[in-house]
Design an enzyme around this catalytic site. Structure first.
Site, PDB file in Angstrom:
ATOM      1  N   LYS A   1      47.324  41.928  38.244  1.00  0.00           N
ATOM      2  CA  LYS A   1      46.432  41.357  39.278  1.00  0.00           C
ATOM      3  C   LYS A   1      47.621  41.533  40.558  1.00  0.00           C
ATOM      4  CE  LYS A   1      42.713  39.729  38.158  1.00  0.00           C
ATOM      5  NZ  LYS A   1      41.303  39.702  38.724  1.00  0.00           N
TER       6      LYS A   1
ATOM      7  N   GLY B   1      49.561  17.431  25.681  1.00  0.00           N
ATOM      8  CA  GLY B   1      48.514  17.230  26.418  1.00  0.00           C
ATOM      9  C   GLY B   1      48.876  16.571  27.718  1.00  0.00           C
TER      10      GLY B   1
ATOM     11  N   TYR C   1      47.947  40.697  32.408  1.00  0.00           N
ATOM     12  CA  TYR C   1      46.996  40.161  33.612  1.00  0.00           C
ATOM     13  C   TYR C   1      47.679  39.903  34.837  1.00  0.00           C
ATOM     14  CZ  TYR C   1      43.373  36.744  35.238  1.00  0.00           C
ATOM     15  OH  TYR C   1      42.524  36.293  36.032  1.00  0.00           O
TER      16      TYR C   1
ATOM     17  N   PHE D   1      37.117  22.651  24.631  1.00  0.00           N
ATOM     18  CA  PHE D   1      36.826  21.389  24.378  1.00  0.00           C
ATOM     19  C   PHE D   1      35.479  20.854  24.200  1.00  0.00           C
ATOM     20  CE2 PHE D   1      40.974  19.656  26.837  1.00  0.00           C
ATOM     21  CZ  PHE D   1      41.745  20.201  25.591  1.00  0.00           C
TER      22      PHE D   1
HETATM   23  N1  LIG Z   1      37.133  31.999  35.803  1.00  0.00           N
HETATM   24  C1  LIG Z   1      38.361  31.539  36.363  1.00  0.00           C
HETATM   25  O1  LIG Z   1      38.792  30.327  36.320  1.00  0.00           O
HETATM   26  C2  LIG Z   1      39.364  32.800  36.992  1.00  0.00           C
HETATM   27  C3  LIG Z   1      40.449  32.106  37.612  1.00  0.00           C
HETATM   28  C4  LIG Z   1      41.216  33.320  38.275  1.00  0.00           C
HETATM   29  C5  LIG Z   1      40.860  34.526  38.528  1.00  0.00           C
HETATM   30  N2  LIG Z   1      39.625  34.595  37.669  1.00  0.00           N
HETATM   31  C6  LIG Z   1      39.168  36.180  38.229  1.00  0.00           C
HETATM   32  O2  LIG Z   1      37.768  36.335  38.610  1.00  0.00           O
HETATM   33  C7  LIG Z   1      37.228  37.603  37.908  1.00  0.00           C
HETATM   34  C8  LIG Z   1      35.738  36.856  37.027  1.00  0.00           C
HETATM   35  O3  LIG Z   1      36.320  36.046  35.883  1.00  0.00           O
HETATM   36  P1  LIG Z   1      35.312  35.360  35.043  1.00  0.00           P
HETATM   37  O4  LIG Z   1      35.770  34.081  34.783  1.00  0.00           O
HETATM   38  O5  LIG Z   1      33.995  35.499  35.570  1.00  0.00           O
HETATM   39  O6  LIG Z   1      35.575  36.309  33.640  1.00  0.00           O
HETATM   40  P2  LIG Z   1      34.606  37.102  32.826  1.00  0.00           P
HETATM   41  O7  LIG Z   1      35.338  37.668  31.754  1.00  0.00           O
HETATM   42  O8  LIG Z   1      33.496  36.123  32.532  1.00  0.00           O
HETATM   43  O9  LIG Z   1      34.224  38.203  33.786  1.00  0.00           O
HETATM   44  C9  LIG Z   1      34.560  39.541  33.804  1.00  0.00           C
HETATM   45  C10 LIG Z   1      33.448  40.585  33.952  1.00  0.00           C
HETATM   46  O10 LIG Z   1      34.257  41.688  34.124  1.00  0.00           O
HETATM   47  C11 LIG Z   1      33.614  42.688  33.282  1.00  0.00           C
HETATM   48  N3  LIG Z   1      34.736  43.823  33.222  1.00  0.00           N
HETATM   49  C12 LIG Z   1      35.977  43.866  32.358  1.00  0.00           C
HETATM   50  N4  LIG Z   1      36.494  44.900  32.461  1.00  0.00           N
HETATM   51  C13 LIG Z   1      35.641  45.783  32.997  1.00  0.00           C
HETATM   52  C14 LIG Z   1      35.643  47.123  33.408  1.00  0.00           C
HETATM   53  N5  LIG Z   1      36.901  47.985  32.960  1.00  0.00           N
HETATM   54  N6  LIG Z   1      34.617  47.740  34.209  1.00  0.00           N
HETATM   55  C15 LIG Z   1      33.639  46.998  34.407  1.00  0.00           C
HETATM   56  N7  LIG Z   1      33.462  45.782  34.062  1.00  0.00           N
HETATM   57  C16 LIG Z   1      34.610  44.738  33.375  1.00  0.00           C
HETATM   58  C17 LIG Z   1      33.297  41.934  32.075  1.00  0.00           C
HETATM   59  O11 LIG Z   1      32.577  42.591  30.990  1.00  0.00           O
HETATM   60  C18 LIG Z   1      32.932  40.486  32.701  1.00  0.00           C
HETATM   61  O12 LIG Z   1      31.528  40.733  32.795  1.00  0.00           O
HETATM   62  C19 LIG Z   1      38.289  38.090  37.180  1.00  0.00           C
HETATM   63  O13 LIG Z   1      38.617  39.156  37.941  1.00  0.00           O
HETATM   64  C20 LIG Z   1      39.346  37.324  37.040  1.00  0.00           C
HETATM   65  O14 LIG Z   1      40.548  37.655  36.815  1.00  0.00           O
HETATM   66  C21 LIG Z   1      38.787  33.960  37.422  1.00  0.00           C
END
Ligand SMILES: NC(=O)c1ccc[n+]([C@@H]2O[C@H](COP(=O)([O-])OP(=O)(O)OC[C@H]3O[C@@H](n4cnc5c(N)ncnc54)[C@H](O)[C@@H]3O)[C@@H](O)[C@H]2O)c1
Length: 327
Positions: free
Chosen positions: A152, A210, A148, A194
């Protein structure tokens, strides 16, 4: 009827953040194309938008090229929680890299602005606090989180190379821990863990003692940051940190969740997983200066809305009673 609707594509649009972003973009009067392979995304997250004629869904894996005409692309597709991205680490790296190449190639072909949802994980286990965008990070390239983190990081490299080589308008944000309705109940992330454990009356599991701190941003605030970033002029590329700089120890978060749910759950401690950072906190000075952005939702308010969502999902009566559950 507007004849000047922007055509906006959101990869990962059926996920936690993506579904909130699609909602926001529709409310702004855009035509929205949600592209998702449903690896971690759920149809339920987007079902309420399907009747809108300006919302379209495409089941597609972004590891394969796609040919659509759009004006803006938000690239969110990638499993985001450790349980999900470690499930198939090779696929995670492919999604980050090949997915980035495909969306960048599409943006180049149609002249679209392209936004990358990067992550605070590019800083790894940071040695400086809080993290500013010029900190280059401390990532273990061989560990279980590397698929990951390094995926990224390399996606960011690709974005900046497309900008240098092809003058593509790019926007890169680094997202810190975000929470809210539509998080996946089994994603192992600390807030959802949680809340689900507290609602079920199960033991609350803390990894480590924690004392490690985290800072949590409510999803509505984050999406506001996305929209402001996309609206910036071509000279603004990022990376820009988006997150909440207010840190709290994980133990305190557990106690607050238990109190808000009114749960009988006990807190239990387990060993810390490998490469789990002790502290992670954004410096959001750049977002404040460039975007006039900062978090506005108090932790308690955000937790109540998230508890309400999970209570509905699990069919457990919510004691919080705020009545604002996300769909
Ligand atoms: N939620 C957080 O706190 C957070 C923090 C840092 C970065 N991000 C980034 O934000 C983005 C969204 O995160 P999220 O929390 O909504 O996660 P999530 O897992 O809910 O959403 C990711 C989405 O991408 C889709 N996906 C995965 N692989 C795919 C592919 N090969 N082709 C098409 N669709 C694909 C999944 O089905 C899902 O709907 C991600 O790129 C994640 O790295 C999120």
């Amino acid at each position: 009827m507007s004849l000047t609707r922007k055509r906006v594509m959101v990869t990962g649009g059926a996920g936690f953040l993506g579904s909130h972003l699609c909602e926001r973009l529709l409310a702004q009067g855009n035509d929205v194309l949600c592209v998702d392979n449903y690896f971690t995304g759920r149809r339920d997250n987007i079902a309420h938008m399907l009747p809108d004629p300006h919302f379209e869904v495409m089941r597609h894996d972004i590891c394969f090229p796609l040919y659509v005409e759009v004006d803006e692309i938000y690239n969110l597709a990638c499993p985001a929680s450790p349980v999900h991205y470690q499930h198939d680490p090779v696929q995670t790296t492919k999604t980050s890299l090949i997915g980035a190449i495909n969306v960048l190639g599409l943006a180049k072909r149609v002249g679209a602005k392209v936004f990358q949802a990067s992550t605070s994980e590019v800083y790894g286990d940071p040695t400086v606090h809080p993290q500013t965008e010029d900190y280059r990070g401390n990532v273990n390239p061989l560990g279980p989180r590397a698929c990951y983190d390094e995926g990224k990081r390399c996606a960011e490299t690709l974005f900046f190379d497309y900008r240098r080589q092809h003058r593509l308008p790019i926007k890169v944000v680094r997202i810190f821990n975000t929470y809210g309705p539509r998080m996946h109940p089994d994603d192992g992330r600390v807030v959802s863990n949680f809340i689900v454990q507290a609602l079920r009356g199960d033991d609350i599991t803390i990894y480590g003692d924690g004392s490690q701190t985290r800072a949590f941003c409510f999803v509505d605030d984050l999406i506001e940051g996305f929209i402001r970033m996309m609206a910036t002029g071509a000279e603004v590329t990022g990376p820009v940190n988006l997150g909440n700089p207010h840190e709290i120890p994980v133990r305190e978060l557990a106690e607050r969740v238990v109190a808000l749910v009114g749960s009988p759950s006990k807190i239990v401690y387990r060993p810390l997983p490998q490469d789990d950072p002790m502290q992670r906190c954004p410096d959001i000075g750049l977002a404040q200066r460039l975007l006039g952005w900062g978090p506005t939702v108090e932790l308690e308010q955000g937790l109540l809305r998230t508890i309400d969502y999970f209570a509905n999902l699990l069919g457990v009566p919510a004691k919080s009673g705020v009545g604002t559950a996300g769909r």
